[in-house]
Design a protein around this motif. Structure first.
Motif, PDB file in Angstrom:
ATOM      1  N   PHE A 141       2.168 -16.399  -1.781  1.00  0.00           N
ATOM      2  CA  PHE A 141       3.156 -16.267  -2.925  1.00  0.00           C
ATOM      3  C   PHE A 141       3.671 -14.830  -2.663  1.00  0.00           C
ATOM      4  N   TRP A 142       3.588 -14.516  -1.953  1.00  0.00           N
ATOM      5  CA  TRP A 142       4.955 -13.127  -1.086  1.00  0.00           C
ATOM      6  C   TRP A 142       6.341 -14.366  -0.881  1.00  0.00           C
ATOM      7  N   PHE A 143       6.217 -15.576  -0.401  1.00  0.00           N
ATOM      8  CA  PHE A 143       7.588 -16.201  -0.456  1.00  0.00           C
ATOM      9  C   PHE A 143       7.802 -17.004  -1.533  1.00  0.00           C
ATOM     10  N   LEU A 144       6.932 -17.349  -2.840  1.00  0.00           N
ATOM     11  CA  LEU A 144       6.879 -17.851  -3.377  1.00  0.00           C
ATOM     12  C   LEU A 144       6.879 -17.100  -4.516  1.00  0.00           C
ATOM     13  N   VAL A 145       6.585 -16.117  -4.900  1.00  0.00           N
ATOM     14  CA  VAL A 145       7.163 -15.039  -5.771  1.00  0.00           C
ATOM     15  C   VAL A 145       7.014 -14.150  -5.243  1.00  0.00           C
ATOM     16  N   PRO A 146       8.587 -13.526  -4.784  1.00  0.00           N
ATOM     17  CA  PRO A 146       8.553 -12.034  -3.987  1.00  0.00           C
ATOM     18  C   PRO A 146       8.029 -11.055  -4.799  1.00  0.00           C
ATOM     19  N   SER A 147       8.634 -10.465  -5.894  1.00  0.00           N
ATOM     20  CA  SER A 147       8.829  -9.611  -6.558  1.00  0.00           C
ATOM     21  C   SER A 147       7.574  -9.374  -6.690  1.00  0.00           C
ATOM     22  N   SER A 148       6.249  -9.939  -7.422  1.00  0.00           N
ATOM     23  CA  SER A 148       4.851  -9.824  -7.038  1.00  0.00           C
ATOM     24  C   SER A 148       3.804  -8.977  -6.479  1.00  0.00           C
ATOM     25  N   MET A 149       4.908  -9.559  -4.985  1.00  0.00           N
ATOM     26  CA  MET A 149       3.611  -8.864  -3.837  1.00  0.00           C
ATOM     27  C   MET A 149       5.115  -8.166  -3.163  1.00  0.00           C
ATOM     28  N   GLU A 150       4.999  -6.731  -4.215  1.00  0.00           N
ATOM     29  CA  GLU A 150       6.188  -5.738  -3.603  1.00  0.00           C
ATOM     30  C   GLU A 150       5.987  -5.240  -2.307  1.00  0.00           C
ATOM     31  N   HIS A 151       4.754  -4.738  -2.175  1.00  0.00           N
ATOM     32  CA  HIS A 151       4.737  -3.942  -0.675  1.00  0.00           C
ATOM     33  C   HIS A 151       3.612  -4.633   0.207  1.00  0.00           C
ATOM     34  N   PHE A 152       4.310  -5.759  -0.171  1.00  0.00           N
ATOM     35  CA  PHE A 152       3.445  -7.057   1.343  1.00  0.00           C
ATOM     36  C   PHE A 152       4.159  -6.796   2.120  1.00  0.00           C
ATOM     37  N   PHE A 153       4.207  -6.640   3.266  1.00  0.00           N
ATOM     38  CA  PHE A 153       2.590  -6.319   4.189  1.00  0.00           C
ATOM     39  C   PHE A 153       1.967  -4.936   4.036  1.00  0.00           C
ATOM     40  N   TRP A 154       1.350  -4.544   2.944  1.00  0.00           N
ATOM     41  CA  TRP A 154       1.064  -3.072   3.328  1.00  0.00           C
ATOM     42  C   TRP A 154       1.459  -1.751   4.138  1.00  0.00           C
ATOM     43  N   ALA A 155       0.508  -1.901   5.781  1.00  0.00           N
ATOM     44  CA  ALA A 155       1.001  -1.689   6.634  1.00  0.00           C
ATOM     45  C   ALA A 155       2.037  -1.297   7.376  1.00  0.00           C
ATOM     46  N   PHE A 156       3.086  -2.129   6.729  1.00  0.00           N
ATOM     47  CA  PHE A 156       4.566  -2.155   7.759  1.00  0.00           C
ATOM     48  C   PHE A 156       5.175  -1.694   6.096  1.00  0.00           C
ATOM     49  N   THR A 157       5.197  -1.081   5.053  1.00  0.00           N
ATOM     50  CA  THR A 157       5.926  -1.011   3.574  1.00  0.00           C
ATOM     51  C   THR A 157       5.676   1.100   3.221  1.00  0.00           C
ATOM     52  N   SER A 158       4.372   1.159   3.695  1.00  0.00           N
ATOM     53  CA  SER A 158       4.440   2.363   3.882  1.00  0.00           C
ATOM     54  C   SER A 158       3.813   3.156   4.577  1.00  0.00           C
ATOM     55  N   ASP A 159       3.467   4.582   4.489  1.00  0.00           N
ATOM     56  CA  ASP A 159       2.771   4.962   5.657  1.00  0.00           C
ATOM     57  C   ASP A 159       1.481   4.316   6.242  1.00  0.00           C
ATOM     58  N   LEU A 160       0.812   4.049   7.553  1.00  0.00           N
ATOM     59  CA  LEU A 160      -0.436   3.726   7.948  1.00  0.00           C
ATOM     60  C   LEU A 160      -1.512   3.837   7.216  1.00  0.00           C
ATOM     61  N   PHE A 161      -1.634   4.949   6.847  1.00  0.00           N
ATOM     62  CA  PHE A 161      -3.432   5.595   6.903  1.00  0.00           C
ATOM     63  C   PHE A 161      -3.777   5.476   5.390  1.00  0.00           C
ATOM     64  N   VAL A 162      -2.704   4.923   4.521  1.00  0.00           N
ATOM     65  CA  VAL A 162      -2.071   5.862   3.700  1.00  0.00           C
ATOM     66  C   VAL A 162      -2.871   4.052   2.482  1.00  0.00           C
ATOM     67  N   PRO A 163      -3.867   4.523   1.662  1.00  0.00           N
ATOM     68  CA  PRO A 163      -4.650   3.511   1.258  1.00  0.00           C
ATOM     69  C   PRO A 163      -3.790   2.528  -0.067  1.00  0.00           C
ATOM     70  N   ILE A 164      -3.931   1.299  -0.152  1.00  0.00           N
ATOM     71  CA  ILE A 164      -3.419   0.696  -1.468  1.00  0.00           C
ATOM     72  C   ILE A 164      -4.426   1.906  -2.758  1.00  0.00           C
ATOM     73  N   PRO A 165      -3.670   1.578  -3.498  1.00  0.00           N
ATOM     74  CA  PRO A 165      -4.334   2.951  -4.823  1.00  0.00           C
ATOM     75  C   PRO A 165      -5.599   2.067  -5.733  1.00  0.00           C
ATOM     76  N   GLY A 166      -5.813   3.345  -5.971  1.00  0.00           N
ATOM     77  CA  GLY A 166      -7.535   2.494  -6.337  1.00  0.00           C
ATOM     78  C   GLY A 166      -8.639   3.359  -6.485  1.00  0.00           C
ATOM     79  N   ALA A 167      -8.704   4.519  -5.013  1.00  0.00           N
ATOM     80  CA  ALA A 167      -8.860   5.321  -5.010  1.00  0.00           C
ATOM     81  C   ALA A 167      -8.789   6.574  -5.892  1.00  0.00           C
ATOM     82  N   PRO A 168      -9.655   7.758  -5.844  1.00  0.00           N
ATOM     83  CA  PRO A 168      -8.724   8.961  -7.308  1.00  0.00           C
ATOM     84  C   PRO A 168      -7.881   9.486  -6.488  1.00  0.00           C
ATOM     85  N   ALA A 169      -7.243   9.853  -6.519  1.00  0.00           N
ATOM     86  CA  ALA A 169      -5.710  10.623  -6.531  1.00  0.00           C
ATOM     87  C   ALA A 169      -5.005  11.961  -5.851  1.00  0.00           C
TER      88      ALA A 169
END
Lengths: 174, 175
Positions: free
Chosen positions: A70-98
């Motif tokens: 779906f990253w190929f099909l609808v790129p705008s819906s997968m903003e930060h795919f692949f997470w480890a490459f688009t943000s700092d390595l050990f920063v988690p995807i939001p969900g835990a207390p910020a």
């Protein structure tokens, strides 16, 4: 802001409907297959059975394949795919207390992971297995589910605040 | 050519294999994000038993009692919170009923209390991490290293738990 296939005005109505259909399908098949993530590791550790474990490992691989597709099909819906490459390595995807430091989120992964594995195997299943068992008529599993519901409100009202305050006192603030 | 009976048999075996459901959840979770992300984040949130229970309970409480308990943006923005856990409960009930596996199983009151307290504890632990084992798998698939760490320590926890289970069985046999 990420945009998916459906525009916002329609998506807000579609959310409960789509997730309900998804849940019905997953619940039905989970009951038929005895699907369980914890059970997979347990059966492998005890008997070298791979049936349940294959279900969990397939989930990891299939979700990667699905997100890639779906990253190929609808790129705008997968903003930060692949997470480890688009943000700092050990920063988690939001969900835990910020608002805490990266080290805090490593702790937030390692400690709950260990404890959930330990508790769930003693209870006889992961959250989805116990939810399915509640639907099959197991009263102890039903009480587990009620506990999760009560826990939701407790976490939002009290525990998340305590955890963040504790971590900040310990020097894990952002 | 396989007869329609054979095909049906193969399909029913396939539908009962956990790997089939694993593949299905993975693809559907990605599809639901592609479809619904306009309503709000977070990413890799297609299916999660703990978070979606939290969204369902807190979202409905907010609607009914006019409170402001925290929940994910996608559930806050939508007219109703995510309903996947409701679906799982109904779907599993139907599956058990259709196949004659539904049966009320009672335990002693002490067990009920322990399971209730463990429910509270597991939900809180899952919320500290930001997901149950299923969202951990989705997050790993999405490229989150911390979720992989969660799965690794979970496996260690499970192995330790099985040792406890084995010990308990041994003690039972000794008595």
């Amino acid at each position: 802001m990420a945009t998916g296939i459906l525009p916002m005005e329609i998506a807000v109505y579609a959310v409960p409907v789509v997730t309900l259909i998804l849940g019905l399908l997953i619940g039905y098949l989970a009951q038929r297959s005895g699907y369980c993530s914890i059970g997979g590791f347990r059966d492998f550790a005890l008997f070298r059975h791979t049936r349940l474990l294959s279900g969990y490992l397939t989930l990891i691989l299939a979700s990667f394949a699905g997100y890639l597709l779906f990253w190929f099909l609808v790129p705008s819906s997968m903003e930060h795919f692949f997470w480890a490459f688009t943000s700092d390595l050990f920063v988690p995807i939001p969900g835990a207390p910020a608002g805490l430091s990266p080290a805090a989120y490593l702790l937030f992964s390692a400690v709950p992971g260990f404890l959930i594995g330990l508790i769930a195997v003693l209870l006889g299943g992961c959250p989805i297995r116990l939810t399915v068992m509640a639907s099959e008529g197991s009263l102890k599993a039903a009480w587990f589910f009620i506990g999760m519901c009560v826990g939701s409100i407790l976490f939002a009202a009290l525990v998340s605040g305590w955890v963040v305050a504790l971590m900040k006192t310990l020097g894990f603030g952002a | 050519m396989p007869t329609s009976n054979q095909t049906r048999k193969y399909l029913s075996v396939l539908a009962r294999h956990p790997a089939f459901l694993g593949a299905l959840i993975g693809i559907l979770a990605a599809f639901s994000q592609a479809l619904l992300i306009s309503a709000g984040g977070p990413e890799a949130y297609g299916f999660c038993v703990a978070c979606h229970t939290r969204d369902l309970v807190n979202g409905m409480t907010n609607l009914i009692a006019d409170t402001t308990l925290s929940l994910a943006a996608i559930s806050k923005n939508a007219i109703l919170p995510v309903m996947s856990v409701t679906g799982v409960l109904i779907g599993a009930y139907l599956a058990a009923r259709v196949n004659g596996e539904h049966k009320i199983r009672r335990s002693d009151p002490k067990t009920h209390v322990i399971y209730f307290l463990c429910g509270i504890l597991v939900l809180n632990l899952a919320m500290i991490f930001g997901g149950c084992p299923y969202r951990a798998a989705l997050r790993t698939g999405y490229g989150d290293i911390t979720a992989l760490l969660f799965i690794a320590t979970m496996a260690i926890g499970v192995v330790l738990g099985t040792l406890v289970l084995l010990k308990r069985e041994e003690n039972k046999e000794d008595n």
